[in-house]
Design a protein around this motif. Structure first.
Motif, short mmCIF file in Angstrom:
data_model
loop_
_atom_site.label_atom_id
_atom_site.label_comp_id
_atom_site.label_asym_id
_atom_site.label_seq_id
_atom_site.Cartn_x
_atom_site.Cartn_y
_atom_site.Cartn_z
N ALA A 193 -0.23 -28.54 -8.40
CA ALA A 193 1.16 -28.81 -8.80
C ALA A 193 1.80 -29.92 -7.98
O ALA A 193 2.79 -30.51 -8.40
CB ALA A 193 1.99 -27.54 -8.70
N SER A 194 1.22 -30.22 -6.83
CA SER A 194 1.80 -31.23 -5.94
C SER A 194 1.16 -32.61 -6.11
O SER A 194 1.50 -33.54 -5.38
CB SER A 194 1.64 -30.79 -4.47
OG SER A 194 2.27 -29.55 -4.25
N ASN A 195 0.23 -32.71 -7.08
CA ASN A 195 -0.46 -33.98 -7.28
C ASN A 195 -0.44 -34.39 -8.75
O ASN A 195 -0.33 -33.54 -9.64
CB ASN A 195 -1.91 -33.87 -6.80
CG ASN A 195 -2.02 -33.79 -5.29
OD1 ASN A 195 -1.83 -34.78 -4.59
ND2 ASN A 195 -2.32 -32.61 -4.78
N TYR A 196 -0.58 -35.69 -8.97
CA TYR A 196 -0.68 -36.20 -10.33
C TYR A 196 -2.04 -35.80 -10.90
O TYR A 196 -2.97 -35.47 -10.17
CB TYR A 196 -0.53 -37.72 -10.34
CG TYR A 196 0.78 -38.21 -9.80
CD1 TYR A 196 1.94 -38.14 -10.57
CD2 TYR A 196 0.87 -38.74 -8.51
CE1 TYR A 196 3.16 -38.58 -10.07
CE2 TYR A 196 2.09 -39.18 -8.01
CZ TYR A 196 3.23 -39.10 -8.78
OH TYR A 196 4.43 -39.52 -8.28
N SER A 197 -2.16 -35.84 -12.20
CA SER A 197 -3.41 -35.45 -12.85
C SER A 197 -4.53 -36.43 -12.48
O SER A 197 -4.33 -37.63 -12.41
CB SER A 197 -3.24 -35.42 -14.37
OG SER A 197 -4.43 -34.98 -14.97
N ASN A 198 -5.73 -35.89 -12.24
CA ASN A 198 -6.89 -36.73 -11.93
C ASN A 198 -7.91 -36.72 -13.06
O ASN A 198 -9.05 -37.16 -12.89
CB ASN A 198 -7.55 -36.26 -10.63
CG ASN A 198 -8.19 -34.89 -10.78
OD1 ASN A 198 -7.64 -34.03 -11.44
ND2 ASN A 198 -9.35 -34.69 -10.18
N TYR A 199 -7.51 -36.23 -14.25
CA TYR A 199 -8.43 -36.15 -15.38
C TYR A 199 -8.30 -37.40 -16.24
O TYR A 199 -7.19 -37.76 -16.66
CB TYR A 199 -8.16 -34.88 -16.20
CG TYR A 199 -8.30 -33.64 -15.36
CD1 TYR A 199 -9.55 -33.20 -14.97
CD2 TYR A 199 -7.17 -32.94 -14.92
CE1 TYR A 199 -9.69 -32.07 -14.16
CE2 TYR A 199 -7.30 -31.82 -14.12
CZ TYR A 199 -8.56 -31.38 -13.74
OH TYR A 199 -8.70 -30.28 -12.93
N PRO A 200 -9.42 -38.07 -16.53
CA PRO A 200 -9.40 -39.34 -17.29
C PRO A 200 -8.85 -39.18 -18.71
O PRO A 200 -8.69 -38.06 -19.22
CB PRO A 200 -10.88 -39.75 -17.31
CG PRO A 200 -11.48 -39.07 -16.11
CD PRO A 200 -10.76 -37.76 -16.02
#
Length: 453
Positions: free
Chosen positions: A135-142
């Motif tokens: 919840a504290s990070n942006y999405s890392n999924y392409p």
């Protein structure tokens, strides 16, 4: 008809009973297992692995029987909640965010739930489920992964169960695609086609992909399809499909330089150009000035902030702590060095190995990815699945051993602090290193034998 059924039962009685027992084990794993119960988890997994081995041993030339068995095992998990991973909450969050016209690469879940708690009807449940770290990070999924997330939430409306069901269906269909193209690729390379069942029946594959909704299988479907197209001299289509694989998970990016010798300079430039254009087209719907910065920041965390099931890193940390090195400083420094070593290995396998044949190319990919995972500070069990697939088309089988021993890493889930048991991790890696060295020596002796003849 009845007579044929009786005859079939008499011929395949033991394998049929093993399939039924496996189905019971998968049902127990999917619907009755608390991940904190490590003993039950371990026993079920070892039992499933043994049954997988025996099924392939008894029915390895009966493609239809094993294909139906592997499909049934996946269907048993169709309505189960992912019980070894909470990542699916983030998948659903990202999908719902896109359907609300917002980019998961530009908004942090923890901020949105504070600023606009009613953006989604189940926002609080999703943020709580994904955990504070996600919840504290942006999405890392392409991007292509994001399209699947969006499709699953759009089709299922407000139902979390419906979203899971759609994503699981995509993953199962991808596994069936791997079975289809993997078998054809094995035929092209003059290898035994039953080897594909070491993927399709592998408990790690079924539990981590179908069960826990990891999208390695979708990435591998496009990857294997692309390699099969290359075998059939369809370069442009192979490049497009290879880009789709990258757009699910970034791992295939690592192998791009290795195609240089396979194609030659001119064709490789064409391949890279098509891969690049396709990738850019997939990224465009999400592009903004902050996209690249946010995405690279999130991906970079995996190199410098996280630790799980590490091999070499744990050994280095054990030594470093004796010299009063701070763990948080070590992981950051280690995270800066690891990419350099991995890229150097890619260069070595690109320029100093003959990758002019698909079999040689896939072997190079296997060793580069193996080195990456040996060095990595974070090796989740589902990462090993790529190695399992690559090994099917080479002479090496140590990833199969790793797909068995990696279950020991799940000891961490049996305690509230997710504390790892380094003795169990030592057993895991000794098994992998030991079998890998045995295979290297055996292959060397085999080549020496043939060279003397």
């Amino acid at each position: 008809m009845i007579q044929r059924a009786i005859s079939y039962w008499n011929l395949h009685r033991i394998p049929i009973l093993m399939v039924l027992l496996s189905m019971l084990f998968y049902t127990s794993f999917g619907y009755q297992l608390d991940r904190a119960d490590f003993i039950k988890l371990l026993c079920l997994y070892l039992g499933l692995f043994f049954l997988c081995y025996k099924l392939i041993q008894f029915e390895k030339w009966n493609f239809k029987f094993l294909a139906i068995a592997g499909t049934l095992f996946r269907i048993m998990l169709l309505f189960a909640d992912p019980n070894l991973s909470q990542d699916y909450y983030r998948f659903i969050w990202d999908g719902q965010l896109i359907n609300h016209g917002m980019s998961p690469y530009l908004h942090l879940p923890k901020d949105l739930i504070i600023e606009n708690g009613h953006l989604m009807h189940n926002a609080a449940e999703l943020v709580s489920g994904m955990g504070s770290l996600s919840a504290s990070n942006y999405s890392n999924y392409p991007p292509l992964n994001q399209f699947i997330f969006a499709l699953s939430t759009w089709l299922s409306g407000k139902s979390l169960v419906g979203s899971v069901l759609v994503m699981r269906t995509v993953i199962i269909l991808s596994d069936l695609g791997i079975l289809y193209f993997g078998r054809k690729l094995l035929q092209k390379l003059n290898k035994s086609t039953h080897l594909i069942f070491w993927y399709f029946l592998n408990p790690l594959v079924i539990l981590e992909l179908t069960g826990n909704l990891h999208f390695e299988g979708v990435m591998l479907f496009f990857f294997i399809w692309s390699i099969y197209l290359l075998c059939n001299k369809k370069l442009l289509l192979a490049a497009i499909v290879y880009a789709l694989s990258i757009a699910i998970k970034l791992v295939p990016l690592l192998f791009l330089p290795m195609f240089l010798k396979y194609f030659g300079l001119k064709k490789s430039m064409l391949f890279y150009m098509v891969v690049g254009i396709t990738t850019v087209l997939l990224v465009l719907p999400f592009y903004s000035p902050d996209f690249a910065t946010n995405y690279m920041q999130t991906v970079g965390l995996w190199f410098s902030n996280f630790e799980f099931n590490a091999g070499l890193y744990n050994a280095i940390k054990k030594v470093a702590l004796n010299f009063d090195v701070k763990p948080w400083e070590l992981i950051k420094d280690y995270g800066k060095i690891t990419p350099v070593i991995v890229l150097a290995s890619v260069a070595l396998f690109t320029f100093f190995r003959d990758n002019k044949k698909i079999s040689s190319l896939l072997t190079s990919m296997l060793w580069v990815l193996t080195l990456y995972y040996f060095l990595s500070a974070t090796v989740h069990p589902w990462y090993i699945i790529f190695l399992v697939v690559l090994s099917l088309f080479t002479e090496f089988r140590f990833p199969m051993v790793w797909s068995l021993s990696v279950i020991l890493s799940y000891w961490a889930y049996s305690n509230a602090g997710f504390k790892e048991n380094y003795w169990l991790l030592t057993v895991e890696y000794l098994a992998v290193y030991g079998f890998m060295l045995y295979e290297i020596v055996r292959l060397h002796n085999k080549k020496m034998l043939f060279s003397k003849n």
